[in-house]
Write a protein that holds these residues in place. Structure first.
Motif, mmCIF file in Angstrom:
data_model
loop_
_atom_site.group_PDB
_atom_site.id
_atom_site.type_symbol
_atom_site.label_atom_id
_atom_site.label_comp_id
_atom_site.label_asym_id
_atom_site.label_seq_id
_atom_site.Cartn_x
_atom_site.Cartn_y
_atom_site.Cartn_z
ATOM 1 N N ILE A 64 0.817 -1.210 0.000
ATOM 2 C CA ILE A 64 0.000 0.000 0.000
ATOM 3 C C ILE A 64 0.857 1.269 0.000
ATOM 4 O O ILE A 64 0.346 2.361 -0.159
ATOM 5 C CB ILE A 64 -0.904 0.048 1.263
ATOM 6 N N LYS A 99 -1.576 -2.385 -5.617
ATOM 7 C CA LYS A 99 -2.108 -1.841 -4.362
ATOM 8 C C LYS A 99 -3.274 -2.711 -3.889
ATOM 9 O O LYS A 99 -4.170 -3.048 -4.676
ATOM 10 C CB LYS A 99 -2.578 -0.401 -4.558
ATOM 11 N N GLY A 100 -3.234 -3.065 -2.615
ATOM 12 C CA GLY A 100 -4.356 -3.789 -2.015
ATOM 13 C C GLY A 100 -5.114 -2.843 -1.092
ATOM 14 O O GLY A 100 -4.691 -1.693 -0.902
ATOM 15 N N PRO A 101 -6.219 -3.283 -0.496
ATOM 16 C CA PRO A 101 -6.943 -2.414 0.443
ATOM 17 C C PRO A 101 -6.119 -2.190 1.710
ATOM 18 O O PRO A 101 -5.431 -3.091 2.162
ATOM 19 C CB PRO A 101 -8.208 -3.213 0.756
ATOM 20 N N LEU A 103 -7.240 -1.272 4.895
ATOM 21 C CA LEU A 103 -7.884 -1.816 6.101
ATOM 22 C C LEU A 103 -7.125 -1.352 7.349
ATOM 23 O O LEU A 103 -6.880 -0.171 7.499
ATOM 24 C CB LEU A 103 -7.995 -3.349 5.988
ATOM 25 N N SER A 120 -5.317 3.496 -7.311
ATOM 26 C CA SER A 120 -6.508 2.649 -7.135
ATOM 27 C C SER A 120 -6.107 1.215 -6.782
ATOM 28 O O SER A 120 -5.017 0.748 -7.119
ATOM 29 C CB SER A 120 -7.393 2.693 -8.370
ATOM 30 N N GLU A 121 -7.058 0.581 -6.099
ATOM 31 C CA GLU A 121 -6.798 -0.789 -5.631
ATOM 32 C C GLU A 121 -6.952 -1.790 -6.760
ATOM 33 O O GLU A 121 -7.868 -1.677 -7.568
ATOM 34 C CB GLU A 121 -7.812 -1.158 -4.537
ATOM 35 N N ASN A 123 -7.819 -5.551 -8.309
ATOM 36 C CA ASN A 123 -8.774 -6.619 -8.024
ATOM 37 C C ASN A 123 -7.922 -7.833 -7.609
ATOM 38 O O ASN A 123 -7.351 -8.528 -8.458
ATOM 39 C CB ASN A 123 -9.583 -6.899 -9.292
ATOM 40 N N ALA A 147 -6.706 -6.988 7.831
ATOM 41 C CA ALA A 147 -6.130 -7.137 6.484
ATOM 42 C C ALA A 147 -5.639 -8.576 6.290
ATOM 43 O O ALA A 147 -5.804 -9.161 5.215
ATOM 44 C CB ALA A 147 -4.995 -6.140 6.287
ATOM 45 N N TRP A 150 -8.565 -10.596 5.617
ATOM 46 C CA TRP A 150 -9.097 -10.292 4.282
ATOM 47 C C TRP A 150 -8.317 -11.082 3.221
ATOM 48 O O TRP A 150 -8.907 -11.657 2.302
ATOM 49 C CB TRP A 150 -9.012 -8.781 4.023
#
Ligand SMILES: NC(=O)c1ccc[n+]([C@@H]2O[C@H](COP(=O)([O-])OP(=O)(O)OC[C@H]3O[C@@H](n4cnc5c(N)ncnc54)[C@H](O)[C@@H]3O)[C@@H](O)[C@H]2O)c1
Length: 359
Positions: A64, A99-101, A103, A120-121, A123, A147, A150
């Motif tokens: 991130i 990039k991941g979320p 959290l 942007s994240e 998929n 995370a 997740w």
């Protein structure tokens, strides 16, 4: 030589968190790939389960931090705030960090050093599918519990085995283990054991002393480190680490004693180094007291490299055998908080038997 030992496809790994541990692993894969067997110093196993180190391939990576996202992995592993030692110049990997979320990936303390990307994240399940990843290696900060969970979900969705190097309870949690079992996917964790680990050393010392008839009455092991992980620990996981380490150390003694084992503080100028202090008190012949004071100095990230390489290959073997849910021999061998806590000797024996089993 540590090159490919099988004519099988490579072991395709996705990294979650391109921090110091990821840096050691990625550098180690190239470092050892160029070496002849007798030059492969510093590894526990050159070949494991028939797999050499060149059989491991990192095919995807998530982070991130703006200094890592969008970069080739060979560049991202050296980006700040990483401070793992540089072993060599890396060849371009052609793996771009996604990039991941975020959290709970960044805590109050680490937000001073981690710069969250505004990009942007990705998929994540799609990246895992397109890269044909088969193992997701979770190297998130220890406080990133949501995370970590997740990414365990994304592993389930994507049919990837999940390796949890963090102290979040996933492989040791019955509900998660059942979900992986139902999905027929292997799961291992939690909290990776270091190659030169303070917990292992502490347990070995206690075991040796008690085997020789010393009665240990009190002991502690405390450490300070300078990696981002130590900063995160200070804020969010000091307590959980203390529980995990203390339970693990207590299991080394055949009788109850006063045991404290945990992390104490973050010292920025130590960089990626860690100083671990051990104190042991007991009595021996004629109730005569003995006391021991020791200090161990290590560097954090390289301490994870050899164990991670073993875990990846062992998990590949577990996949080939179609094992599902928590794989106890791998968890016990390589993690501080496995689903079943056991002595070092029992864990070693279980793992060697597991690796020696017929396919
Ligand atoms: N020897 C060792 O270093 C060792 C031993 C045992 C366990 N572990 C565990 O391994 C884990 C990794 O340790 P480290 O030293 O590499 O930590 P680190 O802080 O250097 O790296 C963590 C990485 O995760 C990234 N990140 C944070 N939130 C994210 C998110 N939501 N999605 C994707 N990436 C995110 C950070 O930007 C950073 O690059 C920790 O949980 C640690 O407890 C390490």
């Amino acid at each position: 030589m540590p090159v490919r030992c099988r004519s099988l496809p490579k072991i395709r790994v996705a990294l979650v968190g391109v921090g110091n541990c990821a840096s050691a692993l990625v550098q180690g894969l190239q470092y050892y790939s160029d070496r002849k067997e007798k030059e492969c110093i510093g590894l526990r196993n050159i070949v494991l389960g028939g797999f050499g180190l060149n059989d491991i391939e990192v095919v995807a990576a998530f982070d991130i931090d703006e200094r890592k996202v969008g970069k080739d992995l060979s560049e991202a592993v050296f980006a700040q705030p990483n401070n793992a030692p540089k072993l060599l110049d890396l060849a371009i990997s052609n793996v771009i960090v996604n990039k991941g979320p975020v959290l709970d990936g960044v805590g109050e303390y680490t937000k001073q050093v981690v710069h969250v990307s505004i990009g942007s994240e990705a998929n994540v399940p799609m990246v895992l599918k397109e890269s044909d990843a088969e193992i997701v290696l979770n190297l998130l900060p220890s406080g990133a519990v949501k995370a970590s969970q997740w990414y365990a979900e994304q592993s389930l969705v994507s049919g990837c085995a999940f390796v949890n190097a963090t102290p979040s309870f996933i492989a040791s949690d019955a509900a998660w283990a059942n979900r992986f079992e139902r999905a027929e996917i292997p799961l291992v964790g939690d909290d990776l054991i270091d190659q030169v680990g303070a917990t292992t050393l502490h347990k070995t010392l206690l075991n040796l002393l008690s085997m020789n008839g010393v009665h240990i009455t009190e002991t502690y092991q405390l450490d300070v480190g300078g990696g981002t992980e130590s900063l995160d620990t200070l804020e969010r996981t000091k307590e959980v680490k203390r529980i995990v380490k203390t339970k693990s150390v207590e299991a080394a003694l055949p009788y109850p004693a006063s045991v404290v084992a945990g992390s104490t503080d973050y010292v920025d100028f130590l960089q990626n180094r860690r100083d671990s202090y051990f104190w042991i008190r007991g009595v021996y012949f004629g109730n005569v007291p003995m006391q021991m004071d020791l200090k161990l100095s290590t560097v954090d990230a390289p301490n994870a490299g050899s164990v991670l390489m073993d875990v990846i290959r062992a998990v590949k073997v577990a996949r080939e055998r179609r094992l599902k849910g928590s794989v106890v021999p791998i968890c016990a061998y390589a993690f501080k908080h496995p689903p079943q806590i056991m002595s070092l000797e029992t864990a070693e024996k279980l793992f060697s038997e597991f690796m020696a089993e017929e396919k």
